[in-house]
Enzyme design. Structure first.
Site, PDB file in Angstrom:
ATOM      1  N   LYS A   1      -8.992  -0.601   1.192  1.00 11.44           N
ATOM      2  CA  LYS A   1      -9.371  -1.529   2.437  1.00 11.44           C
ATOM      3  C   LYS A   1     -10.379  -1.867   1.135  1.00 11.44           C
ATOM      4  CE  LYS A   1      -8.607   0.856   5.949  1.00 11.44           C
ATOM      5  NZ  LYS A   1      -9.011  -0.393   6.534  1.00 11.44           N
TER       6      LYS A   1
ATOM      7  N   GLU B   1       0.572  -1.093  -0.136  1.00  8.76           N
ATOM      8  CA  GLU B   1       0.229   0.022   0.003  1.00  8.76           C
ATOM      9  C   GLU B   1       0.226   1.362   0.185  1.00  8.76           C
ATOM     10  OE1 GLU B   1      -3.840   1.996   1.988  1.00  8.76           O
ATOM     11  OE2 GLU B   1      -3.048   0.086   3.046  1.00  8.76           O
TER      12      GLU B   1
END
Length: 337
Positions: free
Chosen positions: A158, A142
Site C-alpha cells: 500500500k 505483491e
C-alpha cells in the site's frame, strides 16, 4: 489446442495431469498452478513435468485500442462515493478498481506477452499460464500468501509513487490499516500468538515505481491447510479495504464489471514439498473471449484526492501497457516467434 504450460521462477511446468476447482487438491500431491478470481472461482492445474527452462517461444502482437470500465469522471465519482462512505463510518478504506480491455489480434500468444513482461517489467512473482479456460501473463510485485510447511507469510503493498518523495503520510496510514486487516485474517487460521509483523512500511523499488511493503508472518494451526487459509484471507486485504466485508459490499456497487483474475490470486503450490507462493493478481493481463484485459486501481481513504487517485491508476498501468504494445523493445522483438 496449444499445449498447456505454466512458467514461474525459472521453472517450466508441462504435461497437464489434472484440473479441479477444489483447493483441497493443493494439500494432496504434485505440482499445481493456481488461479483464483477476485469473485472466488478457483482453478487448480496439476502438471506432471516441472523443470528449469525458459518460457516457450511464441509470437505476440500488440492489442487494439484500450477501453476502461470506468472513465475518468466515473472513477472520480467513485472516489467521492467512497469518501462519503468513510465519513458515514461504513469503511475506513476501499480499493477502487477499473478493468481495461482491448481486442486481441489473431495469432497473439500469451506466452509471447509473458516473455515481453519478463524483459520489460521483471517482477518477483511473475507467472505465465496457458491452460484450458485460463490464459494469464502476470508481473505481480505483491505476495498474497507463501507457505513453507506450516509457516505462512503475506506481504501487502500500500503506497505507490514514481519516487520515494511521492509517498505521502496517507500512504503509510493506509499500509498500517491493511496490515491490521491481514493480521486479523491470518489470525483466524494461525496458532495463537504466532502472528508477527517482521517489517512495516518498508520501501521497495520496482520498474518505474516505488511501493510501501509490509510483511506479516504466522504459523498455521494443526488441521488447517490451503482451503482454510484461502477461505480466511481471500480476497487479499490490500485490494479490498477495511473493514473487508463492508468494503466488498461498497465496491460491488461502484465497479461495473467483474475483476476476474485481477486482484485475485495467481501462483503455484508444490504439494509434495508443502511449499507454495500465491501472488496478488495485480500487474496482470488475461485473455478472455477475444479480448486482452488488464486491471488497475488505487486505495481510497478520507485523505484521497479524487484526481490524484485516477492518476495513480494511470501510473500503475502505463508501463505495463507500453510493454504489451512492444514499445521500447522494438516491434521486431515484440512480434518474433
Amino acid at each position: 489446442m496449444q499445449e498447456a504450460f505454466a512458467h514461474v521462477g525459472g521453472l517450466l511446468a508441462t504435461g497437464l495431469a489434472d484440473l479441479t476447482d477444489d483447493p483441497a487438491a493443493l494439500d494432496s500431491r504434485g505440482w499445481w498452478a493456481v488461479v483464483v478470481t477476485y469473485e472466488g472461482k478457483v482453478t487448480c492445474i496439476r502438471f506432471s513435468r516441472v523443470r528449469p527452462a525458459p518460457l516457450p517461444r511464441a509470437p505476440w502482437r500488440p492489442p487494439g485500442e484500450w477501453r476502461s470500465s470506468l472513465d475518468r469522471d466515473g472513477y472520480v465519482a467513485g472516489v467521492q462515493a467512497i469518501r462519503e462512505a468513510i465519513a458515514d463510518g461504513i469503511v475506513y478504506q476501499a480499493n477502487l478498481c477499473r478493468v481495461l480491455s482491448a481486442p486481441l489480434p489473431a495469432g497473439a500468444d500469451i506466452a509471447g506477452l509473458g516473455a515481453l513482461l519478463a524483459r520489460g517489467n521483471p517482477a518477483p512473482y511473475a507467472m505465465t499460464l496457458r491452460a484450458p479456460g485460463v490464459q494469464i501473463a502476470c508481473a505481480s510485485p505483491e505476495l498474497y500468501l507463501s507457505r513453507d510447511g506450516r509457516v505462512v507469510e503475506s506481504r501487502p503493498i500500500k503506497g505507490t509513487g514514481r519516487t520515494r518523495a511521492d509517498l505521502l503520510p496517507k500512504d503509510r496510514a493506509e499500509n498500517v490499516m491493511i496490515v491490521d486487516l491481514v493480521r486479523n485474517d491470518l489470525g483466524r487460521v494461525a496458532e495463537i500468538g504466532s502472528v508477527q509483523v517482521p517489517a512495516l512500511c518498508a520501501t521497495e523499488e520496482h520498474p518505474g515505481l516505488v511501493h510501501l511493503v509490509s510483511t506479516v508472518r504466522a504459523r498455521l494451526r494443526p488441521g488447517a491447510g490451503w482451503p482454510e487459509l484461502i477461505a480466511a484471507t481471500f480476497p487479499p486485504g490490500s485490494v479490498t479495504g477495511a473493514p473487508k466485508s463492508s468494503a466488498l459490499t461498497l465496491l460491488e456497487k461502484l465497479e461495473p464489471v467483474p475483476r476476474g483474475p485481477y486482484c485475485g490470486a495467481v501462483g503455484w503450490v508444490d504439494a509434495d514439498a508443502r511449499r507454495g507462493a500465491l501472488a496478488v493478481g495485480i500487474r496482470t493481463f488475461w485473455a478472455e473471449e477475444g479480448l486482452l484485459k488488464f486491471g488497475t486501481g488505487a486505495g481510497i481513504t478520507w485523505g484521497s484526492e479524487p484526481v490524484r487517485e485516477w492518476r495513480e491508476t494511470e501510473l500503475k498501468a502505463a508501463r505495463l501497457l507500453e510493454v504489451a504494445a512492444g514499445e521500447g523493445l522494438g516491434q521486431r522483438e515484440a512480434a518474433r516467434p
